[in-house]
Design an enzyme around this catalytic site. Structure first.
Site, PDB file in Angstrom:
ATOM      1  N   ASP A 280      25.217   4.021  43.944  1.00 51.51           N
ATOM      2  CA  ASP A 280      23.699   3.936  43.699  1.00 51.51           C
ATOM      3  C   ASP A 280      23.506   2.437  44.079  1.00 51.51           C
ATOM      4  OD1 ASP A 280      24.676   2.298  41.733  1.00 51.51           O
ATOM      5  OD2 ASP A 280      23.878   3.508  39.953  1.00 51.51           O
TER       6      ASP A 280
ATOM      7  N   ASP B 165      29.815   2.608  41.713  1.00 48.91           N
ATOM      8  CA  ASP B 165      28.998   3.848  41.817  1.00 48.91           C
ATOM      9  C   ASP B 165      28.302   3.882  42.939  1.00 48.91           C
ATOM     10  OD1 ASP B 165      29.610   3.836  39.234  1.00 48.91           O
ATOM     11  OD2 ASP B 165      27.723   2.853  38.206  1.00 48.91           O
TER      12      ASP B 165
ATOM     13  N   ASP C 245      22.881  -0.287  42.452  1.00 44.58           N
ATOM     14  CA  ASP C 245      23.722  -1.421  41.627  1.00 44.58           C
ATOM     15  C   ASP C 245      25.136  -1.362  42.166  1.00 44.58           C
ATOM     16  OD1 ASP C 245      21.958  -2.217  40.292  1.00 44.58           O
ATOM     17  OD2 ASP C 245      22.170  -1.457  38.246  1.00 44.58           O
TER      18      ASP C 245
ATOM     19  N   GLU D 265      34.132  -1.327  39.314  1.00 44.51           N
ATOM     20  CA  GLU D 265      33.025  -1.827  38.475  1.00 44.51           C
ATOM     21  C   GLU D 265      32.982  -1.506  36.974  1.00 44.51           C
ATOM     22  OE1 GLU D 265      29.624  -0.174  40.370  1.00 44.51           O
ATOM     23  OE2 GLU D 265      28.408  -0.652  38.731  1.00 44.51           O
TER      24      GLU D 265
END
Ligand code: 0RA
Length: 646
Positions: free
Chosen positions: A514, A512, A516, A434
């Site tokens: 998290d 990541d 997102d 990403e």
């Protein structure tokens, strides 16, 4: 037979039985597919199938499943109980024959209508062979009977252990760690989804599942009860609960054609996806086959006839194709076939020719009636088909572009791809990363010999909500196709993936750790699931697991992948360690990323598998569709690491 003879006979037969049982232990994958998570869960399905058969024969209506504290499984039904009287030919009790003879099944009960059967339909004796311990208890004609086994070997002849008013069979087995080396731990959601599916597929049966390994805040075990009065009709409502229907209710039929029991249910929704699920004897046939061809044929002919007669197609400039009738369609076809022939790569494609016309006739009758009785819905459906045909023209061009680019090979590789030098796809990996900055770090950190990096810009297209031509026109998605070397047939009815030129055998999604990042990973997975499902099925797709924390004290430095691990490390270091929370891949330097996430020696890759295609479809439509509340609920329930198992 004299006592002496009986004993001798018992011995001889036992040896024969053992040979079969030994073979199961020697080549378990031949019988249950694999000895990983899938095979482990398969054991449960095999035992439950026997109870389902008893229910289909009309003698049982409740099946209870427990995951016990020690990860053993108990399956109980209220059927007639497996017979315990002497089996004349074998010289031992019928129960023992069922439990120790490979392929014995319910053979001695010719009248019973045996159609069920696991993926491989191997019988409970296989489960016995692959269990370190199994106890079979039968409540029958006022008595309780019991027999135990170790790794398939009978410990003692069937004995009566008491009286009972109950009727039924109880099997408890503990998978053998010698066989299942990878894991012995059952996944509640996996088993529960299958039990729910079985309840929908066999209406009227109640199936419960209880997980005794843990209790909730109220001190209660995780428990679910599945029961469906309307069967497939309810199954469709459940599957499509997160999509918006365009007709009043589910269209359904249940009946028998040429002696083949056929059940069909379908609905149209506002999405652009085709969702066909098919079953033979309760087994999901995700390669399709003759029953699915029958469904398509019945649907196309009936709708085409209706649309032609309606005059709505008069102004249309091009032909309508089979695909157009299935855009926004969710359907389930379930047939029961006495001697199913399974074909295809994963043996989940029905081959019996006679099934095509049975299903086709059933579908035609069902639809003709429906269209006649619901003219408004009929018009809505035809309008949807026309729109689909128009969009298809645009999609075709876009798809041809993907193909042309792919065929060009090396020269056409996307500029953003940092390729590896190795040429053998089996040794190659590509990381889908990403964002450009993390992509940069990964590029520095990788081993360029065999690791390629493809950075993806921000959030890729949500294919769940996009029309096909938009998907094929999307640049990021085109980059994925070309980078991977995957192409798609351009013929309308063969949109088959061509994996022959696949350039990397490991495709790793690296995002990541998290919210997102999970969202992006899910978007990519949705794309793979809808457009490159075979890639997942052939085991090429993985998810990287970057660490959440760096725990440092003095010259000691360790990574942690969970809060628990972080706290344990802190304690190990004597407390008050410096803790760095990685908010994204971008906060790691190239060396850290390599050490923790990319180096094959130390990293953990999670392989993406599809346990249950029907359930996976439902979850993707929920996660990526329009309805917000069910998504929120799912995310809350599965917070931090939503284990979609898909
Ligand atoms: C064959 C004959 C009979 C019962 C069963 C099979 C049977 C098998 C299983 C496996 C799990 N649960 C089961 N329940 C029943 C009985 C025939 C008779 O009573 O006449």
């Amino acid at each position: 037979m004299s006592e002496e003879n009986k004993k001798a006979n018992y011995g001889a037969d036992n040896i024969q039985a053992l040979e079969g049982m030994e073979h199961v232990r020697m080549r378990p994958s031949m019988y249950i597919g694999d000895v990983g998570t899938r095979g482990l869960h398969h054991l449960v399905y095999e035992v439950v199938d026997n109870s389902i058969d008893e229910a289909l024969a009309g003698h049982c209506d409740t099946i209870d499943v427990w995951i016990n504290e020690d990860n053993s499984i108990t399956v109980k039904d209220n059927g007639r109980g497996i017979p315990v009287d002497l089996h004349k030919k074998e010289g031992v009790s019928a129960l023992e024959v069922v439990m120790t003879k490979i392929g014995a099944g319910g053979k001695f009960d010719k009248d019973s209508y045996k159609v069920s059967g696991g993926l491989h339909g191997v019988g409970v004796s296989c489960v016995n062979a692959l269990s370190e311990h199994l106890t079979a208890t039968v409540h029958r004609e006022g008595k309780i009977w019991e027999q135990e086994y170790e790794r398939g070997k009978t410990l003692y002849p069937v004995k009566s252990i008491g009286d009972t008013d109950y009727r039924g069979t109880i099997v408890t087995f503990k998978p053998d760690p010698v066989i299942f080396k990878q894991t012995l731990e059952y996944n509640y959601d996996t088993l529960a989804s299958r039990m729910r599916e079985l309840a929908f597929l066999n209406r009227g049966i109640t199936i419960t599942i209880t997980d005794k390994r843990e209790t909730d805040e109220k001190g209660e075990f995780l428990f679910e009860k599945f029961h469906s009065e309307e069967g497939l009709k309810e199954f469709i409502r459940f599957l499509d609960g997160n999509r918006e229907p365009i007709i009043a209710d589910v269209i359904s039929m249940e009946g028998e054609k040429n002696d083949i029991p056929v059940e069909v249910a379908m609905i149209y929704n506002t999405s652009f996806n085709e969702n066909l699920h098919s079953y033979v004897n309760n087994i999901n046939t995700h390669e399709g086959g003759t029953h699915l061809s029958g469904f398509r044929r019945g649907l196309t002919t009936t709708l085409k006839k209706y649309a032609d007669a309606s005059g709505m197609l008069d102004k249309l400039k091009f032909e309508i194709s089979g695909d157009d009738f299935r855009e926004g369609l969710t359907a389930i076809v379930s047939v029961k076939v006495a001697e199913p022939q399974f074909e295809g790569q994963t043996k989940t494609k029905l081959g019996n020719r006679e099934v095509t016309s049975a299903v086709s006739q059933a579908v035609s009758e069902m639809l003709e009636n429906y269209l006649e009785e619901h003219p408004n819905d009929a018009k809505t459906i035809v309008q949807k088909v026309i729109l689909a045909a128009q969009a298809r023209h645009a999609a075709r061009k876009a798809r041809e572009m993907v193909q042309r680019k792919t065929v060009m090979g090396g020269a056409g590789l996307p500029g953003k791809l940092s390729d590896c030098s190795e040429q053998d796809p089996q040794k190659c990996e590509v990381f889908l990363v990403e964002g450009d900055s993390a992509g940069g770090t990964a590029k520095q950190g990788r081993d360029r010999n065999f690791q390629a990096i493809l950075p993806l810009r921000g959030k890729i297209l949500n294919v769940e909500k996009a029309m096909q031509h938009k998907v094929f026109e999307n640049e990021e998605i085109r980059n994925i196709f070309t980078a991977l070397g995957v192409s798609i047939g351009t013929e309308e009815d063969s949109k088959e993936l061509n994996l022959e030129k696949l350039r990397y055998h490991k495709i790793v999604i690296m995002c990541d750790a998290d919210v997102d990042g999970s969202h992006i990973a899910t978007l990519i997975l949705t794309f793979f699931f809808r457009y490159m499902r075979e890639l997942i099925e052939s085991g090429h797709v993985y998810i990287a697991t970057p660490p959440l924390y760096l725990v440092k004290k003095g010259n000691k430095k360790e990574y942690a992948w969970s809060d628990k691990e972080r706290d344990a490390l802190n304690k190990e270091f004597g407390g008050s360690a410096t803790i760095q929370r990685y908010k994204g891949l971008g906060e790691m330097n190239a060396e850290q990323l390599w050490d923790t996430t990319m180096n094959p020696e130390f990293r953990t890759l999670r392989q993406v598998t599809i346990d249950n295609g029907t359930e996976a479809d439902r979850i993707f439509s929920m996660l990526m569709g329009d309805e917000v509340p069910p998504r929120r609920e799912f995310i809350e329930k599965n917070a931090v690491y939503a284990n979609i198992d898909a």
